[in-house]
Every structure is written in structure tokens, then in C-alpha cells.
Design a protein around this motif. Structure first.
Motif, PDB file in Angstrom:
ATOM      1  N   GLU A  15       0.828  -1.207   0.000  1.00 16.57           N
ATOM      2  CA  GLU A  15       0.000   0.000   0.000  1.00 16.57           C
ATOM      3  C   GLU A  15       0.864   1.259   0.000  1.00 16.57           C
ATOM      4  O   GLU A  15       0.563   2.221  -0.712  1.00 16.57           O
ATOM      5  CB  GLU A  15      -0.940   0.011   1.210  1.00 16.57           C
ATOM      6  CG  GLU A  15      -2.057  -1.007   1.092  1.00 16.57           C
ATOM      7  CD  GLU A  15      -2.909  -1.101   2.349  1.00 16.57           C
ATOM      8  OE1 GLU A  15      -2.632  -0.382   3.332  1.00 16.57           O
ATOM      9  OE2 GLU A  15      -3.865  -1.889   2.345  1.00 16.57           O
ATOM     10  N   LEU A  19       0.891   4.120  -2.916  1.00 16.93           N
ATOM     11  CA  LEU A  19       0.661   5.537  -2.632  1.00 16.93           C
ATOM     12  C   LEU A  19       1.812   6.399  -3.128  1.00 16.93           C
ATOM     13  O   LEU A  19       1.603   7.454  -3.723  1.00 16.93           O
ATOM     14  CB  LEU A  19       0.456   5.768  -1.134  1.00 16.93           C
ATOM     15  CG  LEU A  19      -0.941   5.550  -0.586  1.00 16.93           C
ATOM     16  CD1 LEU A  19      -0.946   5.685   0.933  1.00 16.93           C
ATOM     17  CD2 LEU A  19      -1.935   6.512  -1.207  1.00 16.93           C
ATOM     18  N   THR A  44      -9.858  14.426   4.366  1.00 10.17           N
ATOM     19  CA  THR A  44      -8.527  13.857   4.142  1.00 10.17           C
ATOM     20  C   THR A  44      -7.469  14.538   5.011  1.00 10.17           C
ATOM     21  O   THR A  44      -6.325  14.081   5.069  1.00 10.17           O
ATOM     22  CB  THR A  44      -8.113  13.914   2.656  1.00 10.17           C
ATOM     23  OG1 THR A  44      -8.317  15.239   2.163  1.00 10.17           O
ATOM     24  CG2 THR A  44      -8.895  12.913   1.826  1.00 10.17           C
ATOM     25  N   LYS A  47      -3.793  14.979   4.039  1.00  6.76           N
ATOM     26  CA  LYS A  47      -3.050  13.814   3.556  1.00  6.76           C
ATOM     27  C   LYS A  47      -2.646  13.945   2.082  1.00  6.76           C
ATOM     28  O   LYS A  47      -1.622  13.410   1.672  1.00  6.76           O
ATOM     29  CB  LYS A  47      -3.836  12.527   3.793  1.00  6.76           C
ATOM     30  CG  LYS A  47      -3.920  12.163   5.269  1.00  6.76           C
ATOM     31  CD  LYS A  47      -4.267  10.719   5.455  1.00  6.76           C
ATOM     32  CE  LYS A  47      -4.408  10.339   6.908  1.00  6.76           C
ATOM     33  NZ  LYS A  47      -3.272  10.627   7.747  1.00  6.76           N
ATOM     34  N   LEU A  51       1.236  13.690   1.289  1.00  3.36           N
ATOM     35  CA  LEU A  51       1.737  12.619   0.435  1.00  3.36           C
ATOM     36  C   LEU A  51       2.597  13.189  -0.692  1.00  3.36           C
ATOM     37  O   LEU A  51       3.700  12.698  -0.955  1.00  3.36           O
ATOM     38  CB  LEU A  51       0.578  11.804  -0.134  1.00  3.36           C
ATOM     39  CG  LEU A  51       0.963  10.626  -1.021  1.00  3.36           C
ATOM     40  CD1 LEU A  51       1.751   9.584  -0.237  1.00  3.36           C
ATOM     41  CD2 LEU A  51      -0.285   9.998  -1.625  1.00  3.36           C
ATOM     42  N   CYS A 158      -9.410   5.156   8.608  1.00  7.54           N
ATOM     43  CA  CYS A 158      -8.078   5.316   8.000  1.00  7.54           C
ATOM     44  C   CYS A 158      -8.053   4.816   6.565  1.00  7.54           C
ATOM     45  O   CYS A 158      -7.415   5.421   5.702  1.00  7.54           O
ATOM     46  CB  CYS A 158      -7.021   4.611   8.839  1.00  7.54           C
ATOM     47  SG  CYS A 158      -6.773   5.393  10.442  1.00  7.54           S
ATOM     48  N   GLU A 159      -8.747   3.725   6.320  1.00 11.96           N
ATOM     49  CA  GLU A 159      -8.788   3.184   4.951  1.00 11.96           C
ATOM     50  C   GLU A 159      -9.531   4.130   4.015  1.00 11.96           C
ATOM     51  O   GLU A 159      -9.069   4.401   2.902  1.00 11.96           O
ATOM     52  CB  GLU A 159      -9.466   1.813   4.944  1.00 11.96           C
ATOM     53  CG  GLU A 159      -8.626   0.723   5.572  1.00 11.96           C
ATOM     54  CD  GLU A 159      -9.428  -0.561   5.715  1.00 11.96           C
ATOM     55  OE1 GLU A 159      -8.920  -1.597   5.252  1.00 11.96           O
ATOM     56  OE2 GLU A 159     -10.542  -0.528   6.271  1.00 11.96           O
ATOM     57  N   GLN A 161      -9.901   7.316   4.338  1.00 11.00           N
ATOM     58  CA  GLN A 161      -9.042   8.495   4.145  1.00 11.00           C
ATOM     59  C   GLN A 161      -7.952   8.222   3.108  1.00 11.00           C
ATOM     60  O   GLN A 161      -7.681   9.044   2.231  1.00 11.00           O
ATOM     61  CB  GLN A 161      -8.432   8.878   5.493  1.00 11.00           C
ATOM     62  CG  GLN A 161      -8.131  10.323   5.651  1.00 11.00           C
ATOM     63  CD  GLN A 161      -7.723  10.638   7.071  1.00 11.00           C
ATOM     64  OE1 GLN A 161      -6.976   9.890   7.695  1.00 11.00           O
ATOM     65  NE2 GLN A 161      -8.205  11.755   7.582  1.00 11.00           N
ATOM     66  N   LYS A 162      -7.344   7.055   3.195  1.00 12.68           N
ATOM     67  CA  LYS A 162      -6.294   6.671   2.244  1.00 12.68           C
ATOM     68  C   LYS A 162      -6.874   6.521   0.833  1.00 12.68           C
ATOM     69  O   LYS A 162      -6.315   7.041  -0.139  1.00 12.68           O
ATOM     70  CB  LYS A 162      -5.636   5.359   2.680  1.00 12.68           C
ATOM     71  CG  LYS A 162      -4.528   4.871   1.730  1.00 12.68           C
ATOM     72  CD  LYS A 162      -3.952   3.542   2.159  1.00 12.68           C
ATOM     73  CE  LYS A 162      -4.770   2.363   1.767  1.00 12.68           C
ATOM     74  NZ  LYS A 162      -4.792   2.018   0.349  1.00 12.68           N
ATOM     75  N   THR A 165      -7.630   9.905  -0.653  1.00 11.78           N
ATOM     76  CA  THR A 165      -6.399  10.592  -1.057  1.00 11.78           C
ATOM     77  C   THR A 165      -5.934  10.080  -2.416  1.00 11.78           C
ATOM     78  O   THR A 165      -5.617  10.865  -3.319  1.00 11.78           O
ATOM     79  CB  THR A 165      -5.311  10.384   0.019  1.00 11.78           C
ATOM     80  OG1 THR A 165      -5.770  10.957   1.242  1.00 11.78           O
ATOM     81  CG2 THR A 165      -3.993  11.013  -0.388  1.00 11.78           C
ATOM     82  N   GLU A 166      -5.913   8.771  -2.591  1.00 17.45           N
ATOM     83  CA  GLU A 166      -5.526   8.164  -3.870  1.00 17.45           C
ATOM     84  C   GLU A 166      -6.453   8.619  -4.995  1.00 17.45           C
ATOM     85  O   GLU A 166      -6.003   9.009  -6.069  1.00 17.45           O
ATOM     86  CB  GLU A 166      -5.614   6.635  -3.792  1.00 17.45           C
ATOM     87  CG  GLU A 166      -4.558   5.961  -2.995  1.00 17.45           C
ATOM     88  CD  GLU A 166      -4.782   4.448  -2.944  1.00 17.45           C
ATOM     89  OE1 GLU A 166      -5.348   3.871  -3.900  1.00 17.45           O
ATOM     90  OE2 GLU A 166      -4.388   3.838  -1.943  1.00 17.45           O
TER      91      GLU A 166
END
Length: 190
Positions: A15, A19, A44, A47, A51, A158-159, A161-162, A165-166
Motif C-alpha cells: 500500500e 501511494l 482527508t 493527507k 503525500l 483510515c482506509e 481516508q487513504k 487521497t488516492e
């Protein structure tokens, strides 16, 4: 109570690599197209800009990043209209659009990404957890081209949010390509 999600070290490394690949690709795209980014992030929580900042040389392509949770901050810093929030709710593409345009308003950037949504675990005001609203705004000469989209992600806070972001970064390049092809984006109701 939600079950605790245990991820293997291999999955975590995969992961992180994914990212960083998205971040590298985005910075390369910004550089190749003369774009400078600002972000307006709620759910987000910075993030997206964090990133990108992990990529060497990215500072040339990041102008600023707003992290705005409260309605008052969205109104004060990004010029989101109170009636837009009252009419459509904080989690709406209409608010995301105004956030993106507001981030560009006082910025030297020519592209903005905005996020607002419900990470979970609970639904809020009838909006399901995992619902995220996005907007991408591109300043080209005297015109602002804005695209927006709502997507629902599954997973814990958290997932989600990730994933958001992606998603925001992946669609930045797609919508910019549409602008380059002459598409105006969605009409602005202002």
C-alpha cells in the motif's frame, strides 16, 4: 463494535509503494504540465498535500494546503457560502466545488483539489459513512474549469481516508486532460 482490521506487513508495504507511486506520478504530471497545486481538505485532513510533499522536488508544485473541518473555517478561509452548506450539507459536491474555487481564489496555484465527507464509522445526517465528495478546479487564463464527483468507499476511517487521497490524485490528471481537450467542466451556478 467494528472488528479490528489486521493487515499483514506485506500488505502495508504494498500500500505504501502504491501511494508513493501515485504521488510520484502526480508530481511528474504537475511538472510536465506547468501546474501548481493547492488543496482544500476536510476529511482527508491534509493527507493529499502531505503525500505529495514526500516526493523530492515537489515543493515547486505545491503552493499551499488548507485543512478545514468546521463550517466556519470553510466559510472564512475558502469563501464557501453559508446557504450552500444549509441547502446541500457539508458532505456535498456543491460544497466541494466552492472549496476548490475558494482555494484558487487567493492563491497563485492553477489547480485545486478539494475533499469533504464522512469517514465513519457512523452515518451522519442520513449520509452513509465512507461518502466523500471531491472537486478539482483548473485555472486556465481567465476561466475556472471545475469538475466534481461523489464516491462511497468501504472500510474503516483510515482506509477511507487513504482511498480518498488516492482517488483525488488519480482523478486530477484525468480531469486536467479533459480541460486540455477543450472541456469546460461542469457549469458554475454563481
Amino acid at each position: 463494535m467494528r472488528p479490528i482490521c489486521v493487515r499483514s506487513p506485506v500488505r502495508i508495504i504494498t500500500e505504501v509503494i502504491q501511494l508513493m507511486s501515485i504521488a510520484d506520478d502526480t508530481v511528474h504530471y504537475l511538472r510536465a504540465n506547468g501546474l501548481v497545486l493547492t488543496t482544500a481538505e476536510s476529511c482527508t485532513a491534509g493527507k493529499i498535500v502531505t503525500l505529495l510533499s514526500e516526493v523530492e522536488g515537489s515543493g515547486e508544485f505545491i503552493e499551499c494546503g488548507y485543512v478545514v473541518y468546521s463550517p466556519q473555517a470553510k466559510q472564512r478561509l475558502l469563501h464557501v457560502k453559508p446557504q450552500t452548506i444549509e441547502t446541500f450539507n457539508l458532505t456535498s459536491v456543491e460544497v466541494a466545488r466552492e472549496m476548490a474555487m475558494g482555494a484558487l481564489r487567493d492563491s497563485t496555484a492553477n489547480v485545486a483539489v478539494a475533499t469533504t465527507g464522512i469517514l465513519g464509522p457512523d452515518d451522519v445526517d442520513g449520509i452513509p459513512a465512507g461518502t466523500i465528495c471531491f472537486a478539482w478546479a483548473f485555472q486556465v487564463a481567465d476561466e475556472c474549469h471545475v469538475f466534481s464527483h461523489q464516491h462511497r468507499f468501504c472500510g474503516g476511517r483510515c482506509e477511507v481516508q487513504k482511498y480518498a487521497t488516492e482517488y483525488a490524485l488519480q482523478y486530477l490528471t484525468r480531469f486536467h486532460q479533459r480541460v486540455l481537450q477543450g472541456e469546460n467542466g461542469e457549469p458554475d451556478e454563481r
